[in-house]
Design a protein around this motif. Structure first.
Motif, PDB file in Angstrom:
ATOM      1  N   GLN A  33       5.717  -3.034  -3.914  1.00 27.51           N
ATOM      2  CA  GLN A  33       4.844  -4.198  -3.948  1.00 27.51           C
ATOM      3  C   GLN A  33       3.830  -4.197  -2.604  1.00 27.51           C
ATOM      4  OE1 GLN A  33       3.571  -7.025  -6.183  1.00 27.51           O
ATOM      5  NE2 GLN A  33       4.426  -5.526  -7.620  1.00 27.51           N
ATOM      6  N   LYS A  34       4.287  -4.208  -1.425  1.00 31.50           N
ATOM      7  CA  LYS A  34       3.706  -4.496  -0.348  1.00 31.50           C
ATOM      8  C   LYS A  34       2.448  -3.243  -0.035  1.00 31.50           C
ATOM      9  CE  LYS A  34       7.249  -7.059   2.065  1.00 31.50           C
ATOM     10  NZ  LYS A  34       8.544  -6.917   2.819  1.00 31.50           N
ATOM     11  N   THR A 137       7.547   7.215   4.982  1.00 33.86           N
ATOM     12  CA  THR A 137       8.084   6.219   5.395  1.00 33.86           C
ATOM     13  C   THR A 137       9.349   6.520   6.079  1.00 33.86           C
ATOM     14  OG1 THR A 137       9.171   5.813   3.337  1.00 33.86           O
ATOM     15  CG2 THR A 137       7.409   4.270   3.857  1.00 33.86           C
ATOM     16  N   TRP A 138       9.930   7.639   5.651  1.00 31.56           N
ATOM     17  CA  TRP A 138      11.257   8.105   6.405  1.00 31.56           C
ATOM     18  C   TRP A 138      10.677   8.684   7.710  1.00 31.56           C
ATOM     19  CZ3 TRP A 138      15.950   6.738   6.241  1.00 31.56           C
ATOM     20  CH2 TRP A 138      16.464   6.287   4.771  1.00 31.56           C
ATOM     21  N   GLY A 142      11.766   5.647   9.592  1.00 26.21           N
ATOM     22  CA  GLY A 142      13.055   5.826   9.507  1.00 26.21           C
ATOM     23  C   GLY A 142      13.813   5.197   8.394  1.00 26.21           C
ATOM     24  N   LYS A 143      13.224   4.527   7.157  1.00 21.51           N
ATOM     25  CA  LYS A 143      13.694   4.098   6.203  1.00 21.51           C
ATOM     26  C   LYS A 143      13.332   4.464   4.918  1.00 21.51           C
ATOM     27  CE  LYS A 143      11.738  -0.091   7.735  1.00 21.51           C
ATOM     28  NZ  LYS A 143      11.687  -1.364   8.530  1.00 21.51           N
ATOM     29  N   SER A 144      13.837   3.896   3.862  1.00 17.95           N
ATOM     30  CA  SER A 144      12.981   4.175   2.662  1.00 17.95           C
ATOM     31  C   SER A 144      11.842   3.243   2.398  1.00 17.95           C
ATOM     32  CB  SER A 144      14.310   3.950   1.514  1.00 17.95           C
ATOM     33  OG  SER A 144      13.746   3.460   0.353  1.00 17.95           O
ATOM     34  N   SER A 145      11.192   3.680   1.370  1.00 13.93           N
ATOM     35  CA  SER A 145       9.564   3.072   1.190  1.00 13.93           C
ATOM     36  C   SER A 145       9.938   1.592   0.600  1.00 13.93           C
ATOM     37  CB  SER A 145       8.793   3.654   0.266  1.00 13.93           C
ATOM     38  OG  SER A 145       9.607   3.555  -1.112  1.00 13.93           O
ATOM     39  N   ALA A 153       3.711  -1.352   5.680  1.00 16.50           N
ATOM     40  CA  ALA A 153       2.884  -0.991   4.281  1.00 16.50           C
ATOM     41  C   ALA A 153       1.169  -0.795   4.878  1.00 16.50           C
ATOM     42  CB  ALA A 153       3.068  -2.072   3.492  1.00 16.50           C
ATOM     43  N   ALA A 154       0.720  -1.846   5.493  1.00 12.30           N
ATOM     44  CA  ALA A 154      -0.840  -1.882   6.029  1.00 12.30           C
ATOM     45  C   ALA A 154      -1.162  -0.459   6.786  1.00 12.30           C
ATOM     46  CB  ALA A 154      -1.130  -2.997   6.691  1.00 12.30           C
ATOM     47  N   ALA A 155      -0.215  -0.127   7.487  1.00 14.59           N
ATOM     48  CA  ALA A 155      -0.475   1.138   8.299  1.00 14.59           C
ATOM     49  C   ALA A 155      -0.488   2.312   7.443  1.00 14.59           C
ATOM     50  CB  ALA A 155       0.582   1.295   9.633  1.00 14.59           C
TER      51      ALA A 155
END
Ligand SMILES: [Zn+2]
Length: 751
Positions: A33-34, A137-138, A142-145, A153-155
């Protein structure tokens, strides 16, 4: 696609880059969503309303580009960008732009808005060789989307617009301005509150791409080979995996001090067979390669003693031995090899369960001889070992001491199957064919309805339980240094193994909940002194055990057992002459096992100092007593460790007895032995050293080789002989006239 390996909770264990050198993650399921809100606000506000092209922005872009004199803005919708990516990111020209628009209209015709958005997120460029949101995102966070913040999210929404310009790590100011502008707009649309805004603006920008996690490199390699380009959700417990890595690496530092360079472990959940941790090799940062790329869990290695429990279980099930029946532990030569115990000593006779817990080699070979290598091989294959591909006579009796090879994968899998069978039986009083299966790295989709059947199961619940009891209760011998430190293992059935030449150290343990398998050694097969199951593998096992906890113990499968009266001294089924008996639970077939062969009623004089009969004393002066009599060779070694053993009194002077109880026995050679005589270091032929056990060592005995007198011995009944190749007969006679014979042959002396 890259190959992506996830833990059960969806966290990343490791990944391998795609063939084209791009980090592009497969199996991208849902646009978060984000990210969607950020992207649409930044790139394409009217995404859900336009038909693939947005006439207003196209006209605006044309005017802008005419003024600029070159194509700077594409006026592209998300759909057009998907079309552009799918056409291979060709240079921006007017004809190309028009083709992109047609392509976009076609996409909108056949795909839903959600699907187009997903195609975009899965394929957008995020700078460098990073393609798609999941890989981005990874690499950047370093994490899942699924777990990204508004600021992230914005970046990430800003990045694909011009990845080269705002490559994270460079041009940080431009990226920050664009991200913060977008965050402000998102706030104005009331997607989040002012506190979230303040915190988001304060978040650092994504920096240089981070290396991907390397939590299970050998498992990642495995899937890279077998499921290339796929996203695999494994059964691995991320937390358990990480702690297992730490434990292996901590021990590896100590092992490396002794030039033992590799270690590995696997943890399996018994109920499902799911693998919770897969450490294919240690991964410390010491110098040198040391074959750390080798996945030990799937390497074929010599078994050492690690299969002895399976033999014990098989013999319990078939009724070949009872749990505590005495097994001979005396010097023994088998065709082709002569096994030695680890401590090089002999106990004469030892209960089968103690022989298993102490891992004595000679009793194990004697047991296999009784059971037969054919039946044992069949049992191993039925329980799940697939690496024994040669016929039984290829392995012979050495099968029980490491003559064959297994993998840590199958060994641990078999233990998990056995524990599962026992648990199922205790719960349902049934056997289920499906309970025997290899470990699982990927969960079964639907719950498999177990196929229940009552016949043709390789090992019964009772045989497994009796084996686990032996592997849990019996104290370890002092010879195995350090065992007492492991006494916390109250709810663990465990076994170690050391292969010939100190090349492989094994340890495997099971509770009702999980199985842990450990291996230590050198991937290149080099042996090291001190590389034993107890010293190198067991300490790792016990650290893993305390991490996992030992809460419960296996219930006894009472329905599958029967109570049997056994002789307390011999552990065999009680015979009428056995003075002390007790009732023990055994497998049903235990009823068919042999009765005690070691108790015999003898007739003694009043002082119990001599054997007599009615011919030499009056009936009133005869005492009948049941006596525990081991054969002379077993007795010879048994007495040394059992001072309570009472030697049979001699025949009283002037008497002769009816019962033939042998007083002497050859320890070496035994009848039929074929002796190959090697030369010693000085080049001389070594001599054969026959030995005889006499119940009364102080008796003189006279040796004859091929009917010719050779020597006399007393106390130590051992001689040296030098004989030519061929068949020979050795005869010994004691001073009372008792005699025994042994035929042996000497074959081909070496030159
Ligand atoms: Zn008995």
């Amino acid at each position: 696609m890259s190959t992506v390996v996830e833990a059960k909770d969806g966290s990343l264990l490791g990944a391998r880059i795609a063939d084209d050198g791009q980090w592009r993650f497969p199996g991208f399921e849902k646009v978060p969503q984000k990210f969607e809100k950020s992207l649409l606000l930044f790139e394409d506000k009217y995404f859900y309303w336009h038909p693939g092209i947005n006439p207003v922005s196209v006209i605006r872009a044309i005017i802008y580009n005419i003024k600029a004199g070159e194509i700077k803005s594409g006026g592209s919708t998300i759909t057009m960008q998907v079309a552009r990516i799918s056409r291979g990111n060709r240079p921006r020209t007017y004809p190309e732009k028009i083709l992109e628009m047609f392509s976009a209209l076609k996409l909108e015709l056949f795909r839903s808005k959600k699907a187009i958005l997903k195609m975009y997120a899965a394929n957008a460029p995020f700078g460098g060789n990073i393609v798609g949101l999941e890989a981005a995102t990874w690499r950047y966070t370093g994490k899942s989307s699924a777990d990204i913040t508004w600021a992230e999210a914005a970046a990430l929404a800003v990045l694909p617009n011009s990845p080269s310009l705002v490559f994270p790590g460079k041009n940080q100011e431009i990226l920050k301005t664009r991200r913060d502008d977008l965050l402000m707009k998102l706030f104005e649309r009331e997607y989040f509150d002012s506190i979230t805004l303040v915190l988001a603006l304060d978040e650092p920008l994504p920096g240089e791409p981070e290396p991907l996690p390397v939590k299970a490199p050998h498992l990642t390699d495995f899937f890279f080979k077998n499921n290339k380009g796929e996203m695999v959700r494994t059964t691995i417990d991320a937390d358990v995996q990480e702690r297992a890595n730490e434990i292996i690496n901590a021990h590896q530092k100590n092992l490396s001090g002794n030039f033992i360079n590799n270690s590995a472990c696997i943890i399996i959940k018994v109920e499902t067979g799911e693998v919770l941790a897969y450490v294919g090799n240690s991964n410390t940062d010491d110098a040198g390669d040391h074959g750390r790329d080798v996945d030990i869990i799937r390497s074929h290695r010599s078994t050492g003693s690690i299969l002895k429990p399976i033999l014990y279980a098989g013999m319990q099930q078939s009724g070949d031995i009872l749990p505590d029946a005495l097994i001979a532990d005396i010097p023994t030569r088998f065709p082709g090899f002569s096994p030695k115990n680890f401590d090089l000593g002999y106990s004469g006779a030892v209960p089968a369960s103690s022989a298993l817990a102490q891992s004595l080699n000679i009793p194990a070979v004697k047991m296999l001889q009784k059971f037969s290598p054919e039946r044992f091989l069949d049992l191993l294959q039925k329980t799940g070992f697939t690496t024994f591909i040669k016929p039984a006579d290829y392995y012979g009796l050495s099968l029980i001491l490491g003559g064959g090879e297994i993998t840590l994968w199958e060994l641990s899998g078999v233990y998990a199957s056995l524990s599962r069978v026992l648990n199922r039986y205790n719960k349902m009083k049934k056997y289920c064919k499906d309970d025997y299966h290899p470990p699982l790295l990927v969960s079964r989709n639907e719950a498999v309805m177990p196929e229940i059947e009552n016949s043709d199961y390789p090992l019964s619940a009772s045989s497994i339980w009796l084996t686990y009891e032996a592997l849990n209760k019996v104290n370890r011998p002092e010879g195995e240094a350090g065992w007492q430190y492991f006494s916390a293992s109250s709810n663990l059935a465990w076994k170690t193994g050391t292969s010939f030449g100190f090349r492989d150290a094994w340890a495997v343990g099971t509770t009702p909940e999980y199985v842990i398998g450990v291996w230590a050694g050198n991937a290149d097969g080099e042996g090291r002194p001190g590389l034993t199951g107890i010293s190198a593998a067991a300490p790792i096992l016990f650290d893993l055990v305390s991490m996992m906890g030992t809460r419960t113990w296996f219930a006894d499968p009472a329905n599958d057992m029967t109570m049997i009266k056994v002789c307390t001294q011999s552990g065999y089924r009680a015979a009428t002459d056995c003075p002390m008996t007790k009732d023990i639970p055994t497998c049903v077939n235990g009823m068919r096992s042999e009765v005690c062969p070691y108790h015999t009623v003898i007739h003694l004089n009043k002082n119990r100092t001599g054997q007599v009969n009615a011919d030499c004393v009056t009936a009133d002066d005869i005492i009948n007593e049941s006596w525990f009599i081991l054969p002379p060779a077993m007795e010879y070694f048994y007495r040394q460790k059992h001072p309570e053993y009472k030697v049979l009194p001699p025949v009283a002077p002037g008497c002769s007895v009816d019962k033939e109880i042998p007083v002497m026995e050859f320890i070496y050679p035994t009848s039929g032995t074929k002796i190959f005589i090697p030369r010693d270091q000085t080049g001389l032929l070594t001599r054969v050293i026959p030995e005889v056990a006499h119940r009364n060592p102080s008796k003189k005995i006279y040796w004859h080789l091929d009917e010719k007198y050779y020597a006399t011995t007393r106390y130590i009944h051992q001689i040296e002989i030098l004989a030519d190749a061929g068949d020979h007969v050795l005869t010994v006679v004691d001073e009372d006239g008792n005699s025994i014979k042994c035929s042996f042959s000497i074959i081909g002396k070496p030159d």
